[in-house]
Write a protein that holds these residues in place. Structure first.
Motif, PDB file in Angstrom:
ATOM      1  N   ARG A  29      -7.616  74.363 113.690  1.00 39.51           N
ATOM      2  CA  ARG A  29      -9.205  73.932 114.256  1.00 39.51           C
ATOM      3  C   ARG A  29      -8.553  75.007 114.556  1.00 39.51           C
ATOM      4  O   ARG A  29      -8.062  74.373 116.368  1.00 39.51           O
ATOM      5  CB  ARG A  29      -8.635  72.338 114.426  1.00 39.51           C
ATOM      6  CG  ARG A  29     -10.081  71.561 115.387  1.00 39.51           C
ATOM      7  CD  ARG A  29      -9.959  70.275 115.230  1.00 39.51           C
ATOM      8  NE  ARG A  29     -10.851  69.851 115.738  1.00 39.51           N
ATOM      9  CZ  ARG A  29     -11.799  69.466 117.331  1.00 39.51           C
ATOM     10  NH1 ARG A  29     -10.863  70.287 117.919  1.00 39.51           N
ATOM     11  NH2 ARG A  29     -12.854  69.494 117.545  1.00 39.51           N
ATOM     12  N   LEU A  30     -10.572  75.517 116.003  1.00 35.52           N
ATOM     13  CA  LEU A  30     -10.583  75.976 117.120  1.00 35.52           C
ATOM     14  C   LEU A  30     -10.205  74.796 118.009  1.00 35.52           C
ATOM     15  O   LEU A  30     -10.909  73.955 117.373  1.00 35.52           O
ATOM     16  CB  LEU A  30     -11.384  76.989 117.323  1.00 35.52           C
ATOM     17  CG  LEU A  30     -10.855  78.237 116.323  1.00 35.52           C
ATOM     18  CD1 LEU A  30     -10.491  78.583 115.099  1.00 35.52           C
ATOM     19  CD2 LEU A  30     -12.185  79.389 116.736  1.00 35.52           C
ATOM     20  N   PRO A  31     -10.577  75.463 119.243  1.00 31.32           N
ATOM     21  CA  PRO A  31     -11.270  74.210 120.439  1.00 31.32           C
ATOM     22  C   PRO A  31     -12.308  74.023 120.623  1.00 31.32           C
ATOM     23  O   PRO A  31     -13.213  74.359 119.836  1.00 31.32           O
ATOM     24  CB  PRO A  31     -10.846  75.298 121.740  1.00 31.32           C
ATOM     25  CG  PRO A  31      -9.222  75.256 120.901  1.00 31.32           C
ATOM     26  CD  PRO A  31      -9.735  76.002 119.647  1.00 31.32           C
ATOM     27  N   SER A  32     -12.983  73.117 120.814  1.00 30.81           N
ATOM     28  CA  SER A  32     -14.843  72.392 120.363  1.00 30.81           C
ATOM     29  C   SER A  32     -15.090  73.796 121.671  1.00 30.81           C
ATOM     30  O   SER A  32     -14.990  74.384 122.008  1.00 30.81           O
ATOM     31  CB  SER A  32     -14.877  71.031 121.495  1.00 30.81           C
ATOM     32  OG  SER A  32     -14.419  71.267 122.609  1.00 30.81           O
ATOM     33  N   SER A  33     -16.524  73.808 121.279  1.00 35.45           N
ATOM     34  CA  SER A  33     -17.344  74.261 122.428  1.00 35.45           C
ATOM     35  C   SER A  33     -16.658  74.469 123.774  1.00 35.45           C
ATOM     36  O   SER A  33     -17.609  75.276 124.485  1.00 35.45           O
ATOM     37  CB  SER A  33     -18.512  74.288 121.699  1.00 35.45           C
ATOM     38  OG  SER A  33     -18.719  74.597 120.834  1.00 35.45           O
ATOM     39  N   GLU A  34     -17.421  73.382 123.632  1.00 36.10           N
ATOM     40  CA  GLU A  34     -17.168  72.964 125.508  1.00 36.10           C
ATOM     41  C   GLU A  34     -15.246  73.313 125.690  1.00 36.10           C
ATOM     42  O   GLU A  34     -15.572  73.954 126.972  1.00 36.10           O
ATOM     43  CB  GLU A  34     -16.960  70.962 125.526  1.00 36.10           C
ATOM     44  CG  GLU A  34     -19.094  70.679 125.072  1.00 36.10           C
ATOM     45  CD  GLU A  34     -19.058  70.305 123.981  1.00 36.10           C
ATOM     46  OE1 GLU A  34     -17.763  70.964 123.494  1.00 36.10           O
ATOM     47  OE2 GLU A  34     -20.318  70.494 123.902  1.00 36.10           O
ATOM     48  N   THR A  62     -17.609  75.947 109.934  1.00 42.85           N
ATOM     49  CA  THR A  62     -17.662  75.025 110.583  1.00 42.85           C
ATOM     50  C   THR A  62     -18.327  73.823 110.074  1.00 42.85           C
ATOM     51  O   THR A  62     -19.545  73.799 109.243  1.00 42.85           O
ATOM     52  CB  THR A  62     -18.832  74.934 112.033  1.00 42.85           C
ATOM     53  OG1 THR A  62     -18.378  76.041 112.353  1.00 42.85           O
ATOM     54  CG2 THR A  62     -19.030  74.103 112.966  1.00 42.85           C
ATOM     55  N   THR A  63     -17.902  72.022 110.383  1.00 44.60           N
ATOM     56  CA  THR A  63     -18.031  71.268 110.114  1.00 44.60           C
ATOM     57  C   THR A  63     -18.249  70.048 111.023  1.00 44.60           C
ATOM     58  O   THR A  63     -18.295  70.545 112.352  1.00 44.60           O
ATOM     59  CB  THR A  63     -16.396  71.006 109.462  1.00 44.60           C
ATOM     60  OG1 THR A  63     -15.504  70.050 110.346  1.00 44.60           O
ATOM     61  CG2 THR A  63     -16.057  71.510 108.202  1.00 44.60           C
ATOM     62  N   PRO A  64     -17.987  68.918 110.801  1.00 42.68           N
ATOM     63  CA  PRO A  64     -19.163  68.160 111.058  1.00 42.68           C
ATOM     64  C   PRO A  64     -17.758  68.005 112.434  1.00 42.68           C
ATOM     65  O   PRO A  64     -17.695  66.698 113.632  1.00 42.68           O
ATOM     66  CB  PRO A  64     -19.652  66.922 110.944  1.00 42.68           C
ATOM     67  CG  PRO A  64     -19.974  67.508 109.839  1.00 42.68           C
ATOM     68  CD  PRO A  64     -19.181  68.033 109.111  1.00 42.68           C
ATOM     69  N   ARG A  65     -16.907  68.269 111.860  1.00 43.81           N
ATOM     70  CA  ARG A  65     -15.644  67.955 112.567  1.00 43.81           C
ATOM     71  C   ARG A  65     -14.858  68.485 113.691  1.00 43.81           C
ATOM     72  O   ARG A  65     -14.246  68.767 114.193  1.00 43.81           O
ATOM     73  CB  ARG A  65     -14.317  67.319 111.587  1.00 43.81           C
ATOM     74  CG  ARG A  65     -14.198  66.296 110.805  1.00 43.81           C
ATOM     75  CD  ARG A  65     -13.008  65.639 110.199  1.00 43.81           C
ATOM     76  NE  ARG A  65     -13.229  66.770 108.817  1.00 43.81           N
ATOM     77  CZ  ARG A  65     -12.133  67.444 108.831  1.00 43.81           C
ATOM     78  NH1 ARG A  65     -11.484  67.454 109.895  1.00 43.81           N
ATOM     79  NH2 ARG A  65     -12.106  68.554 108.022  1.00 43.81           N
ATOM     80  N   GLY A  66     -15.669  70.079 113.609  1.00 40.66           N
ATOM     81  CA  GLY A  66     -15.138  71.430 114.508  1.00 40.66           C
ATOM     82  C   GLY A  66     -15.357  72.144 113.465  1.00 40.66           C
ATOM     83  O   GLY A  66     -15.734  72.321 112.263  1.00 40.66           O
ATOM     84  N   THR A  67     -14.634  73.520 113.612  1.00 39.35           N
ATOM     85  CA  THR A  67     -15.031  74.788 113.930  1.00 39.35           C
ATOM     86  C   THR A  67     -13.533  75.146 113.052  1.00 39.35           C
ATOM     87  O   THR A  67     -12.592  74.775 114.483  1.00 39.35           O
ATOM     88  CB  THR A  67     -15.141  76.007 114.661  1.00 39.35           C
ATOM     89  OG1 THR A  67     -16.205  75.783 115.033  1.00 39.35           O
ATOM     90  CG2 THR A  67     -14.626  77.222 114.396  1.00 39.35           C
ATOM     91  N   PHE A  68     -12.764  74.994 111.649  1.00 39.48           N
ATOM     92  CA  PHE A  68     -11.317  75.690 111.122  1.00 39.48           C
ATOM     93  C   PHE A  68     -12.154  77.081 111.039  1.00 39.48           C
ATOM     94  O   PHE A  68     -12.776  77.893 110.680  1.00 39.48           O
ATOM     95  CB  PHE A  68     -11.302  74.448 110.397  1.00 39.48           C
ATOM     96  CG  PHE A  68     -11.274  73.329 110.375  1.00 39.48           C
ATOM     97  CD1 PHE A  68     -10.014  72.958 111.646  1.00 39.48           C
ATOM     98  CD2 PHE A  68     -13.034  72.630 110.502  1.00 39.48           C
ATOM     99  CE1 PHE A  68     -10.115  71.216 111.664  1.00 39.48           C
ATOM    100  CE2 PHE A  68     -12.774  71.349 111.415  1.00 39.48           C
ATOM    101  CZ  PHE A  68     -11.297  70.798 111.176  1.00 39.48           C
TER     102      PHE A  68
END
Length: 243
Positions: A29-34, A62-68
Motif C-alpha cells: 500500500r502506498l501512503p495516502s495522498s495527504e 486505486t481502491t476505496p481503501r487506498g492505492t496499491f
C-alpha cells in the motif's frame, strides 16, 4: 535557496523505480495522498497526476481503501533501456529480471540479416534465442544475431550457461574492441505466431508488440536483435525535442 518542487513525472518515476526494483512488492500500500503531499511538498493535484500516470501504466491500482502496487506489474525494458544498462552496468536485464537461453547456434542467416551485417555469400552467423521474465511473468522473447567471426575472440556466444546471457553484449564489445555509437529501434503491433505464443505463454494469434534493434559503430552493425512482448506491457522512451 528553497528546494525545487518536484514534478508529477519525477514523483511517478520514483515509485516506478521502486516497484521495478522490488523495493515495493505487489500488494504493498502506498501512503495516502495527504501523506504523499507532505512527504514531497506538493499539491494534491500533483500527487493525483503522478498516481494516475502509474495507474495508466498498470503499476498501481486505486481502491476505496487506498492505492496499491499491482499484483503483476506489466513492464519490460526497451532496447534503448537495455543498451543503457549494458553501458552502465554491463547487463541488459532489469532489476529482478532473469533470462533463459533457448538456443545458441552457428547457422546460415536469412538474406536480410546477411545484408545488415554486410556478409559475403555463404558466411555464417551466431543466432541466440532467449526468453526474459520476472517471476512467472514472461517479459520478452528475442533472437539476437552476431557475425560468426566474433567467435574467434568471444566463444561465449555459443554458450547457453545460466547467467551468461545478461552480459553477452558487453563480452562481445570487450572482445572485439568495438563501441556502440549508433542505435535504432523499429516496432509494430501484430499477431503472435505459434513459436512466439509458446515462449510468451499466450494464445496463438494474440496481439503482441514486435520489434527489432540495430546497434552499430562506424564499421557497421555489431548486434541485431528481433524481439516481441505480450500485450498490455508498457515500454517507454525519454527524449529531448530538438529546438
Amino acid at each position: 535557496m528553497p528546494r525545487a518542487q518536484k514534478t508529477f513525472s519525477e514523483i511517478a518515476d520514483h515509485y516506478r523505480e521502486r516497484i521495478l526494483s522490488g523495493a515495493l512488492e505487489p500488494g504493498s500500500r502506498l501512503p495516502s495522498s495527504e501523506e504523499l503531499c507532505g512527504a514531497w511538498g506538493v499539491t494534491t493535484t500533483t500527487i493525483g497526476q503522478a498516481l494516475q500516470a502509474l495507474a495508466i501504466e498498470r503499476y498501481v491500482c486505486t481502491t476505496p481503501r487506498g492505492t496499491f502496487v499491482a499484483d503483476e506489474p506489466r513492464w519490460t525494458l526497451t532496447p534503448r533501456d537495455r543498451l543503457t544498462r549494458v553501458q552502465r552496468a554491463g547487463s541488459f536485464l532489469a532489476e529482478g529480471e532473469t533470462s533463459i537461453v533457448l538456443a545458441a547456434e552457428l547457422t546460415r542467416p536469412p538474406l536480410y540479416v546477411a545484408e545488415l551485417f554486410d556478409l559475403d555469400e555463404g558466411a555464417l552467423v551466431v543466432r541466440r534465442e532467449w526468453v526474459a521474465g520476472r517471476g512467472s511473468t514472461r517479459t520478452a522473447y528475442a533472437v539476437t544475431w552476431y557475425p560468426a567471426t566474433y567467435l574467434a575472440v568471444a566463444p561465449e556466444l555459443l554458450n547457453t550457461a545460466p547467467g551468461l546471457n545478461h552480459t553477452i553484449t558487453n563480452k562481445v564489445l570487450d572482445a572485439t574492441k568495438r563501441t556502440i555509437t549508433h542505435a535504432r529501434d523499429d516496432m509494430h503491433a501484430r499477431d503472435a505466431n505459434a513459436r512466439e505464443a509458446n515462449h510468451l505463454g499466450v494464445p496463438v494469434g494474440s496481439t503482441i508488440m514486435a520489434g527489432a534493434h540495430r546497434w552499430s559503430d562506424e564499421d557497421g552493425v555489431i548486434e541485431y536483435g528481433e524481439w516481441c512482448l505480450p500485450k498490455l506491457f508498457t515500454i517507454g522512451y525519454e527524449y529531448r525535442p530538438t529546438p
